[in-house]
Design an enzyme around this catalytic site. Structure first.
Site, PDB file in Angstrom:
ATOM      1  N   HIS A 121       3.394  12.036   6.333  1.00 61.32           N
ATOM      2  CA  HIS A 121       3.582  11.354   5.045  1.00 61.32           C
ATOM      3  C   HIS A 121       3.875  12.430   3.989  1.00 61.32           C
ATOM      4  O   HIS A 121       3.431  13.572   4.125  1.00 61.32           O
ATOM      5  CB  HIS A 121       2.255  10.640   4.730  1.00 61.32           C
ATOM      6  CG  HIS A 121       2.282   9.735   3.545  1.00 61.32           C
ATOM      7  ND1 HIS A 121       2.170  10.195   2.250  1.00 61.32           N
ATOM      8  CD2 HIS A 121       2.375   8.378   3.446  1.00 61.32           C
ATOM      9  CE1 HIS A 121       2.192   9.164   1.418  1.00 61.32           C
ATOM     10  NE2 HIS A 121       2.319   8.046   2.120  1.00 61.32           N
ATOM     11  N   CYS A 362       7.341   6.638   2.526  1.00 59.73           N
ATOM     12  CA  CYS A 362       6.915   7.989   2.096  1.00 59.73           C
ATOM     13  C   CYS A 362       6.990   8.978   3.252  1.00 59.73           C
ATOM     14  O   CYS A 362       6.092   9.817   3.408  1.00 59.73           O
ATOM     15  CB  CYS A 362       5.513   7.975   1.497  1.00 59.73           C
ATOM     16  SG  CYS A 362       5.396   7.033   0.001  1.00 59.73           S
TER      17      CYS A 362
HETATM   18  N1  PMP Z   1      -1.191   9.868   4.614  1.00 62.83           N
HETATM   19  C1  PMP Z   1      -0.844   8.771   5.301  1.00 62.83           C
HETATM   20  C2  PMP Z   1      -0.665   8.871   6.800  1.00 62.83           C
HETATM   21  C3  PMP Z   1      -0.686   7.552   4.647  1.00 62.83           C
HETATM   22  O1  PMP Z   1      -0.328   6.459   5.328  1.00 62.83           O
HETATM   23  C4  PMP Z   1      -0.883   7.495   3.244  1.00 62.83           C
HETATM   24  C5  PMP Z   1      -0.701   6.194   2.487  1.00 62.83           C
HETATM   25  N2  PMP Z   1       0.451   5.494   2.810  1.00 62.83           N
HETATM   26  C6  PMP Z   1      -1.255   8.668   2.577  1.00 62.83           C
HETATM   27  C7  PMP Z   1      -1.396   9.822   3.305  1.00 62.83           C
HETATM   28  C8  PMP Z   1      -1.479   8.684   1.101  1.00 62.83           C
HETATM   29  O2  PMP Z   1      -2.583   7.902   0.764  1.00 62.83           O
HETATM   30  P1  PMP Z   1      -2.922   7.562  -0.759  1.00 62.83           P
HETATM   31  O3  PMP Z   1      -1.658   7.055  -1.373  1.00 62.83           O
HETATM   32  O4  PMP Z   1      -3.991   6.529  -0.676  1.00 62.83           O
HETATM   33  O5  PMP Z   1      -3.393   8.837  -1.390  1.00 62.83           O
END
Ligand code: PMP
Length: 404
Positions: A121, A362
């Site tokens: 991500h 993302c």
């Molecule tokens: N890492 C992964 C694997 C995710 O799926 C996400 C959220 N889609 C994040 C990090 C980021 O999380 P947050 O937006 O809650 O900080």
């Protein structure tokens, strides 16, 4: 598990959108909240609202007690050795930024490397790049195979004497791949390299025991495990956290301040500058207790049934292709149907009351690797049902016919 009873715990699941019963398949983005979590937030503001740690008065002490008890709930949930190893953050993203900033400042010099994978991500890519501009660290990226699995041998080949940290997602938010983190941690430690696990997509689907895993850092977001938004957790081994400088400066993280010199508080407070979201942390503890009571293992088993059922039914749809076919896979499915843009698919499903996610999730570098711009993603939680999957399948079939 009595799914009908469980669904009654989540008020939003009985809502309709556009006059259709809501089918919520965007759990990978954020999960719905059980009533007990919502009620806890209300109770905190109605009965326990006062700033924590600083007051001698009754309410301040009561709020502090709730907040610190929540830390112990998180400690137990992850089986961490001590509550000092649990740092509250705003979410996974802030937790990784914290480690990137403090770890790189303490341990990295120009051309040192952080090893990640091709399925990360943006939250596990960009913080390291930002540190690259400051400390000169560089990213190394381990490749994946056609099924969306990490190539372990290639991964090990990427390790060198310049590798300072391995930062890897436990479960891919796009492919559903469950990475063999036990093996990865073992390999990393053979080379004396610490490991950060991005557990944003895993703590809600699998039991995670940080002592058994022996990971050095682990991060997750409250909102994906049925807790409130704006709260997250960084677990870190004390030996690392003690050796790292503070991330942000302000109240609470200090021992003493003068204009000439400031000394810092002990763990975990050294990394928690300013008023914490004590309402959020308390509601997170309520969410963790809620899922623990149902049992993460039971949840995992049921969600696996949903995954198998949905995979079989979706694959029976002509021209539908699933991205991510790992042998170890979690309950989410990314797919495309030939000739239908994912945004069209997402918008038309929405009109049928079905919430799915469309886009690059993302993970733009992963999309490039897959040779596509975006997918449709249906991600399942334990309150979803096979009947809802049937609704999704007939929705896709209808849309496919419209495009024919
Ligand atoms: N890492 C992964 C694997 C995710 O799926 C996400 C959220 N889609 C994040 C990090 C980021 O999380 P947050 O937006 O809650 O900080």
């Amino acid at each position: 598990m009595d799914i009908n009873r469980i669904r009654q715990d989540f008020p939003i699941l009985s809502h309709t959108v556009y006059g259709k019963p809501l089918v919520y398949f965007d759990n990978g983005a954020t999960a719905q909240k059980p009533r007990c979590v919502v009620e806890k937030i209300v109770e905190m503001y109605e009965s326990f609202n006062a700033n924590v740690h600083r007051g001698v008065h009754f309410l301040s002490q009561a709020a502090t007690d709730k907040h610190e008890t929540s830390r112990i709930t998180v400690q137990k949930f992850l089986n961490a050795k001590s509550p000092s190893e649990i740092i509250f953050t705003r979410g996974t993203t802030e937790a990784i930024n914290l480690v990137a900033s403090s770890f790189c400042r303490a341990f990295c010099k120009p051309d040192d490397e952080i090893l990640i994978t091709a399925m990360e991500h943006h939250a596990n890519i960009v913080p390291w790049q930002l540190q690259g501009d400051i400390t000169g660290v560089k990213l190394q990226v381990a490749p994946i195979n056609a099924d969306g699995e990490l190539m372990l041998e290639e991964f090990e080949k990427k390790i060198s004497e310049r590798t300072k940290l391995i930062s890897i997602t436990h479960i891919s938010n796009v492919l559903g791949t469950v990475n063999p983190i036990e093996k990865i941690i073992e390999i990393a430690h053979k080379h004396n390299i610490p490991v950060l696990i991005d557990a944003a997509q895993s703590v809600q689907h699998a039991t995670v025991d940080v002592q058994k895993l022996n990971c050095d850092f682990l991060v997750f977001s409250s909102h994906k495990i049925y807790g409130p938004t704006g709260v997250g957790v960084l677990y870190g081994k004390e030996k690392w956290l003690n050796a790292m400088p503070p991330y942000q400066g302000g109240g609470e993280m200090i021992a003493s301040v003068s204009f000439e010199k400031t000394t810092f508080n002990e763990l975990p407070f050294k990394f928690e500058a300013g008023t914490p979201d004590f309402v959020g942390t308390t509601a997170l503890a309520t969410a963790l207790n809620y899922v623990s009571e149902i049992g993460i293992d039971k949840i995992a088993q049921y969600e696996h049934e949903l995954l198998e059922y949905a995979t079989e039914r979706l694959l029976a749809i002509p021209k539908l292709r699933i991205y991510g076919n790992a042998k170890q896979k979690c309950s989410l499915i990314s797919f495309l149907v030939d000739g239908i843009h994912p945004y069209d698919m997402g918008m038309l499903l929405d009109k049928m009351g079905i919430a799915v996610r469309t886009g690059h999730h993302c993970a733009e570098p992963l999309m490039r690797e897959l040779g596509i711009d975006s997918t449709v993603r249906a991600s399942f939680a334990f309150y979803n049902t096979k009947e809802e999957i049937d609704v999704l399948v007939s929705g896709i079939e209808r849309i496919r016919k419209m495009f024919e």
